[in-house]
Write an enzyme that holds these catalytic residues in place. Structure first.
Site, short mmCIF file in Angstrom:
data_model
loop_
_atom_site.label_atom_id
_atom_site.label_comp_id
_atom_site.label_asym_id
_atom_site.label_seq_id
_atom_site.Cartn_x
_atom_site.Cartn_y
_atom_site.Cartn_z
CD GLU A 1 4.32 0.49 7.02
OE1 GLU A 1 5.10 0.72 7.96
OE2 GLU A 1 3.93 1.40 6.25
CG ASP B 1 -0.19 0.07 2.55
OD1 ASP B 1 0.81 -0.66 2.72
OD2 ASP B 1 -0.60 0.87 3.42
ZN LIG Z 1 6.86 2.07 4.09
#
Ligand SMILES: [Zn+2]
Length: 439
Positions: free
Chosen positions: A201, A106
């Site tokens: 993340e 992401d």
């Molecule tokens: Zn990163």
């Protein structure tokens, strides 16, 4: 002199040996340029990972590419995590611990990652880089000292209207290219390698669903850092304190002698924070921790203030808690009718508290970096990483560089050398684990 000569020989031999490896079927740069075209922006406050379905577009592509590279046990979990295992090529793979590599798919919710228009500044000659579609976006040489190391390199940026997505598609491309190189070069000896690509993340939550046991790595590295050579084996130790002030509310028209307004005590408490000590985020950097009131609710009956406590050392965390309790006591003495509660809870632990028991993780990463001709630098992270979560759950996981810069913004950049040297370091690292573990 003899020692110097033999060091020189080793350096020349290892440099020569990587130069002799057969090229991957696709370069790290070409892979990277494909991955950043896929919009994988994550979103805050979603019930479960992946927070955005579009992250699965990249997950499915990576799944296919892993299978094409003969990686085994490739699967996408229901949370959107891509797992795989590259089998070792040693006589006895059991002698070498399975090493894992993780990159996240992401990109940050803070800047759009849709329709990324990549600009390759070929043979960069130094100076500021003006991004063509928004000329107010300038990567200045003054603010980016690493640019001077990229002269004659091909620098990669977005066009000024989006982020680039180097964070962390660089890591994705580097891990994938490492697998590609190992496949094309069976003379490079390594143990079993677990690989994973994770969603979310940037917004948290993705790593909570990580299947450590099913993945099979004994030790791992996140490939999610910045400047070439930067290795991080330290994060904050983090606690969050909540101070609650209990007053007594009643109708203000008939409050005389009855009402105890907790807001005054809360205000006094904040007012008792010394100007310079304890340290604040806005006055500290590097290894210096801080206390940081970051949110509050105020009303007559009950007020509360939440405070971040951050330090690299547990003793520093304890000292900051002691200080907060002293400030509480001071306010309590001034407002005896307001009951004040102090509580704090652990957020995450400095991964160093665990990694100090496994110095080889950092040592081998340093060695791998040197063999790639780079200068290793141990850089503590003033925050947490997915590796802090995994380390706390029993999988020691420091963080490695990707060559990227200026994460989460339109000035993000990487370079051909950044991608290639990071990939080379990963290839070196799996060899080093095999070399050192066989004995
Ligand atoms: Zn990163």
């Amino acid at each position: 002199m003899k020692i110097l000569l033999s060091i020189l020989m080793v350096v020349l031999l290892t440099a020569a040996s990587f130069a002799q490896t057969k090229a991957p079927s696709e370069s790290a740069m070409d892979r990277f340029l494909r991955y950043v075209k896929i919009d994988t922006q994550s979103a805050e406050d979603q019930p479960a990972p992946p927070s955005t379905k579009k992250q699965l577009d990249l997950a499915r592509l990576l799944e296919k590419e892993l299978k094409d590279l003969s990686v085994q046990n490739v699967r996408i979990s229901k949370w959107g995590i891509v797992y795989g295992m590259v089998p070792g090529n040693l006589a006895d793979n059991g002698k070498v611990p399975t090493i894992g590599f993780i990159a996240h798919m992401d990109t940050s919710p803070s800047v759009s990652g849709a329709n990324v228009n990549v600009i390759v500044h070929k043979n960069y000659q130094g100076g500021d880089i003006v991004l063509p579609n928004d000329k107010t976006q300038v990567i200045t040489a003054a603010q980016n000292p690493d640019l001077k190391n990229l002269i004659r390199d091909d620098v990669i940026t977005a066009d000024g209207t989006t982020l680039l997505g180097s964070d962390d598609k660089s890591g994705c491309a580097e891990v994938m290219t490492m697998i590609d190189i190992l496949r094309n070069n069976p003379q490079i000896k390594h143990g079993n390698i677990a690989v994973a690509f994770t969603p979310d993340e940037e917004v948290g939550g993705g790593i909570d669903k990580f299947d450590i046991e099913g993945w099979g790595a004994k030790f791992a590295y996140t490939v999610d850092g910045e400047q070439l050579g930067d290795i991080s084996n330290e994060t904050w130790s983090a606690r969050t304190a909540t101070v609650t002030f209990h007053g007594k509310n009643t109708h203000p028209g008939t409050a005389k002698g009855i009402m105890i307004n907790s807001m005054y005590a809360a205000g006094d408490f904040l007012g008792n924070f010394p100007d310079n000590a304890p340290n604040r985020p806005e006055t500290t950097e590097k290894r210096v921790g801080f206390v940081h009131p970051y949110s509050s609710t105020l009303s007559e009956e009950t007020s509360s203030i939440k405070i971040l406590i951050r330090d690299f050392d547990l003793s520093g965390v304890a000292a900051k808690e002691e200080l907060l309790k002293q400030i509480v006591a001071k306010t309590q003495a001034k407002y005896p009718n307001v009951k004040i509660d102090y509580e704090s809870k652990l957020g995450y632990l400095n991964m160093k508290e665990v990694l100090k028991n496994y110095p080889q993780l950092t040592d081998y990463a340093i060695e791998a970096t040197k063999r790639a001709g780079l200068t290793p630098e141990i850089r503590p992270i003033r925050g947490g990483t997915d590796g802090s979560n995994l380390t706390a759950r029993g999988l020691p996981t420091p963080n490695l560089f990707t060559g990227g810069h200026n994460f989460h913004g339109k000035l993000e950049f990487n370079s051909r050398k950044g991608l290639e040297k990071s990939t080379e370091t990963l290839v070196n690292l799996v060899q080093i684990w095999a070399e050192k573990s066989k004995k």
